[in-house]
Structures are given as C-alpha cells and as structure tokens.
Design a protein around this motif. Structure first.
Motif, PDB file in Angstrom:
ATOM      1  N   ASN A   1      -0.056   5.065  -0.548  1.00 18.45           N
ATOM      2  CA  ASN A   1      -0.322   4.021  -1.674  1.00 18.45           C
ATOM      3  C   ASN A   1       0.024   4.633  -2.833  1.00 18.45           C
ATOM      4  O   ASN A   1       0.068   3.281  -4.149  1.00 18.45           O
TER       5      ASN A   1
ATOM      6  N   TYR B   1       3.511   7.309  -4.420  1.00 18.86           N
ATOM      7  CA  TYR B   1       4.507   8.613  -3.729  1.00 18.86           C
ATOM      8  C   TYR B   1       5.092   9.221  -4.563  1.00 18.86           C
ATOM      9  O   TYR B   1       5.068   8.841  -5.755  1.00 18.86           O
TER      10      TYR B   1
ATOM     11  N   LEU C   1      11.598   3.436   4.489  1.00 17.02           N
ATOM     12  CA  LEU C   1      10.185   3.298   5.774  1.00 17.02           C
ATOM     13  C   LEU C   1      11.012   2.260   6.620  1.00 17.02           C
ATOM     14  O   LEU C   1      11.499   1.564   6.742  1.00 17.02           O
TER      15      LEU C   1
ATOM     16  N   THR D   1       1.230   1.616  -5.447  1.00 19.11           N
ATOM     17  CA  THR D   1       2.268   0.260  -4.178  1.00 19.11           C
ATOM     18  C   THR D   1       1.686  -0.955  -4.504  1.00 19.11           C
ATOM     19  O   THR D   1       2.885  -1.983  -3.213  1.00 19.11           O
TER      20      THR D   1
ATOM     21  N   ALA E   1      -0.261  -1.294  -1.313  1.00 20.53           N
ATOM     22  CA  ALA E   1      -0.012  -1.707  -0.148  1.00 20.53           C
ATOM     23  C   ALA E   1      -1.482  -2.376   0.101  1.00 20.53           C
ATOM     24  O   ALA E   1      -1.269  -3.100   1.069  1.00 20.53           O
TER      25      ALA E   1
ATOM     26  N   GLY F   1       2.298  -6.039  -1.150  1.00 20.39           N
ATOM     27  CA  GLY F   1       3.231  -5.017  -0.737  1.00 20.39           C
ATOM     28  C   GLY F   1       2.894  -4.793   0.869  1.00 20.39           C
ATOM     29  O   GLY F   1       2.378  -3.000   1.260  1.00 20.39           O
TER      30      GLY F   1
ATOM     31  N   TRP G   1       3.931  -1.132   2.075  1.00 21.10           N
ATOM     32  CA  TRP G   1       3.582  -0.017   2.952  1.00 21.10           C
ATOM     33  C   TRP G   1       2.472   0.178   3.342  1.00 21.10           C
ATOM     34  O   TRP G   1       2.112   1.620   3.848  1.00 21.10           O
TER      35      TRP G   1
END
Length: 140
Positions: free
Chosen positions: A76, A78, A88, A112, A114, A119, A122
């Motif tokens: 979520n 980085y 990734l 991100t 996620a 997203g 992620w």
C-alpha cells in the motif's frame, strides 16, 4: 575591526553551508522511516506497518513471506532508497511470471491504490526483484 568582520563572515558561511546541507537532504531518504540504501514495502498507506526491507541490489523475494500479497492487502506504500530499480512480478513456478511494474530508484508512494481495480497489481504481485534479476532465476 577588520579581523572581526572576517571571522563573522567565515562563521556565517559555515552556518549557511551546514544548514543548506540539512535542507537539501534527499526527500526519499527522509520518507517513511526507510533507511538509506534500502527498499521498504508497507502493508498500510502513509508508510505505516513496514513489512519488508532489503538492502540487496540483485535478489528476489516472495511477498507472501511478508504478508504483502493476496489475500492480504498487498503493498500500500513504498520507498526505494536503493540505487537500482525494484520490479514487481506476478506468477509462480516454473516459468509462469509476468512483470506488474517497477519502482524506480528514489521512488516512493504513500498510497499505491492496492485495494482499487487500477492498483490491483500492487495487491496481487507475488515477488519483488531488485537490480534486473528475474524470479525464475532466483526463487526455488
């Protein structure tokens, strides 16, 4: 009197140089409590709940070992303080891997997305590799 002005000017110059160095510190290095020369991945937005950090510039890691892939919330936020890109990957053994995206050196994000459809990579990434290493070469 001239000596006093020279000393005052010298002290002022030193103070400006030291103060300027503090102000010009790298923004990524100060983000999220992630130390210099580390990749840090967080389960929560706003750099909360750091679940993974690495100093390696040429290795792969399974994100499930750190609670950073589905069915958990994924990555979520980085911070990448490494001098290399982190990639990734989604997939599994033997060679069923696809790249989901990457994190540039010095890159960071506090959210991100996620948990949104945009997203999702992620959340569903299963590995992260640094320095151009591929998961099929590194992971068992």
């Amino acid at each position: 009197m001239k000596f006093r002005r020279v000393v005052t000017a010298l002290v002022s110059a030193i103070a400006l140089a030291v103060g300027g160095g503090i102000v010009n510190a790298s923004s990524a290095a100060a983000v999220g409590g992630c130390p210099t020369n580390k990749l840090c991945l967080y389960r929560s937005t706003e750099f909360r709940t750091m679940s993974f950090s690495a100093t390696s510039t040429g290795a792969c890691f399974y994100l499930r070992d750190y609670g950073l892939t589905y069915p958990a919330n994924g990555i979520n936020s980085y911070v990448n303080n490494l001098p290399v890109k982190a990639t990734l990957w989604e997939g599994s053994i033997p060679n069923n891997w696809s790249s989901n995206g990457s994190i540039r050196p010095g890159g960071f994000s506090s959210d991100t997305g996620a948990l949104t459809p945009e997203g999702a990579y992620w959340r569903y990434a299963t590995a992260v590799c640094t320095g151009g290493v591929f998961p099929w070469d590194e992971l068992p």
